[in-house]
Design an enzyme around this catalytic site. Structure first.
Site, PDB file in Angstrom:
ATOM      1  N   THR A 180      63.065 -50.202  30.817  1.00 12.56           N
ATOM      2  CA  THR A 180      62.108 -49.648  31.835  1.00 12.56           C
ATOM      3  C   THR A 180      62.197 -49.713  33.252  1.00 12.56           C
ATOM      4  OG1 THR A 180      60.167 -49.796  29.984  1.00 12.56           O
ATOM      5  CG2 THR A 180      59.544 -49.838  32.263  1.00 12.56           C
ATOM      6  N   VAL A 201      53.122 -45.118  21.917  1.00 17.65           N
ATOM      7  CA  VAL A 201      52.863 -45.194  23.418  1.00 17.65           C
ATOM      8  C   VAL A 201      53.123 -46.859  23.666  1.00 17.65           C
ATOM      9  CG1 VAL A 201      51.489 -45.001  25.130  1.00 17.65           C
ATOM     10  CG2 VAL A 201      51.652 -43.007  23.251  1.00 17.65           C
ATOM     11  N   GLY A 202      54.088 -46.869  24.602  1.00 19.40           N
ATOM     12  CA  GLY A 202      53.997 -48.525  25.003  1.00 19.40           C
ATOM     13  C   GLY A 202      53.070 -48.922  25.970  1.00 19.40           C
ATOM     14  N   ASP A 203      53.243 -49.957  26.636  1.00 20.25           N
ATOM     15  CA  ASP A 203      52.428 -50.854  27.621  1.00 20.25           C
ATOM     16  C   ASP A 203      52.402 -50.099  29.094  1.00 20.25           C
ATOM     17  OD1 ASP A 203      55.025 -51.609  27.504  1.00 20.25           O
ATOM     18  OD2 ASP A 203      54.157 -53.040  29.277  1.00 20.25           O
TER      19      ASP A 203
HETATM   20  N1  ASP Z   1      57.681 -51.794  27.734  1.00 23.37           N
HETATM   21  C1  ASP Z   1      58.398 -50.841  27.233  1.00 23.37           C
HETATM   22  C2  ASP Z   1      57.442 -50.187  25.976  1.00 23.37           C
HETATM   23  O1  ASP Z   1      57.217 -50.976  25.089  1.00 23.37           O
HETATM   24  C3  ASP Z   1      59.939 -50.840  27.046  1.00 23.37           C
HETATM   25  C4  ASP Z   1      60.652 -51.549  28.155  1.00 23.37           C
HETATM   26  O2  ASP Z   1      60.046 -52.234  28.874  1.00 23.37           O
HETATM   27  O3  ASP Z   1      61.745 -51.191  28.415  1.00 23.37           O
HETATM   28  O4  ASP Z   1      57.532 -48.988  26.002  1.00 23.37           O
END
Ligand code: ASP
Length: 350
Positions: free
Chosen positions: A216, A245-247
């Protein structure tokens, strides 16, 4: 005597006005700003990195810092600086955002992004978009041009197209590296899912998958006017399923900014960041428990996150210009630049 003093004060004032620099850049130059970025955290080990690959990551981070720094040094807004930095990293296939996003279990690229203005608490985000070249531009459009905060899937894409975001064919996001990453993840996942339904957990715990990282991208900034902003963009996690869906696009989880406290962008195993309401928890600790940014981020990233079984990192800058780049993984692509000219790019543990 009194009159004399007043006169001299008057002339001193006049001189000060005349001596004031005329261009806004020089005027603004007396004020401080800072930009901090990340390109993901994870098992990033020097032993597994080639000099060429490391140079490419460093160059990508530098381009992003330059883009944001150009905005800030010209007196621009934090919100524009974080967007500029993110867009550069979205266009760079080394990072898991925009071009270079990881693949879902179905072999697609579904991206999430968010942006937040600490002055107004306005925010915009998109989830699961597949054809918006720069998802951060769609998030910005949601913030500026809609009455909503989070738009998902086809609706988000339609809105992005109507509001001038560049739309591309989904094949634009294909990269061979990420495709191979999916094949590897699928192999590990299908073996393990018979034993363990928590497939993401199984995948990450596989020793053969040591090069896994959360790629990310994120940016946080404090501008010369004292305003904070944060932005995050991601392809999410390799092999994700069922419209996961992520954070990152969830305001308060992976992204948050508030002029009273700080601006934060997270990277890591999103499910844990959501459950900890990571970014807002750090802000609340500062506002309500009067912790410093360092104390609050150490508590959340170094203690609460691993205690729950998650990992990752975050970057943040507070309203006074203090910043942190905290992570509990082997590495995190990261960098910063300040109005003083101080700057740095790091990848591994200090
Ligand atoms: N936090 C992101 C997610 O869970 C992944 C990442 O940080 O690479 O979608």
């Amino acid at each position: 005597m009194k009159r004399c003093l007043m006169l001299s004060l008057f002339f001193a004032g006049l001189l000060a006005v005349q001596a004031a620099p005329k261009d806004s850049l020089a005027q603004a130059g007396s004020k401080k700003y800072i930009l901090v970025i990340h390109g993901g955290a994870g098992t990033i080990l020097k032993s597994q990195m080639t000099p060429e690959k490391e140079a490419a990551y460093r160059a990508g981070l530098q381009r992003a810092l330059d883009a944001g720094n150009t905005v800030l040094k010209n007196g621009g807004k934090a919100i524009d600086a974080v967007q500029a930095a993110i867009q550069v990293m979205e266009d760079d296939p080394h990072f898991n955002a925009g071009k270079g996003s990881v693949f879902t279990n179905e072999g697609k690229n579904e991206m999430d992004a968010a942006i937040m203005d600490g002055k107004t608490l306005k925010a915009g985000s998109v989830a699961g978009v597949t054809v918006v070249r720069n998802p951060i531009t769609a998030a910005r459009a949601v913030m500026d041009k809609s009455e909503h905060v989070l738009l998902a899937g086809r609706g988000a894409e339609k809105f992005a197209a109507q509001n001038g975001c560049t739309i591309v064919d989904a094949s634009y996001f294909y990269t061979e590296d990420r495709w191979q990453g999916l094949q590897k993840a699928r192999a590990l996942d299908s073996e393990k899912s018979r034993l363990d339904h928590d497939s993401a957990h199984a995948f990450l715990k596989q020793p053969g998958n040591r090069d896994y990282k959360y790629g990310t991208v994120g940016a946080v900034a404090l501008d010369m006017e004292g305003n904070l902003a944060a932005a995050t963009s991601t392809g999410g996690m390799t092999n994700k399923k069922f419209g996961r869906v992520g954070d990152a696009p969830l305001i308060g989880a992976g992204t948050y900014a508030n002029n009273n406290t700080c601006a934060i962008s997270c990277t890591g195993w999103g499910e844990f960041y959501i459950r900890l309401v990571m970014a807002k928890s750090i802000s609340d600790r500062m506002e309500l428990a009067h912790q410093t940014l360092q104390q609050a981020s150490d508590e959340m990233i170094m203690r609460q996150l691993p205690a729950l079984g998650g990992d990752g990192g975050m970057i943040a800058v507070d309203k006074d210009g203090n910043f942190v780049m905290t992570f509990n993984t082997a590495g995190m692509y990261r960098g910063f630049v300040k109005s003083t000219g101080e700057t740095g790019i790091e990848i591994y543990q200090p």
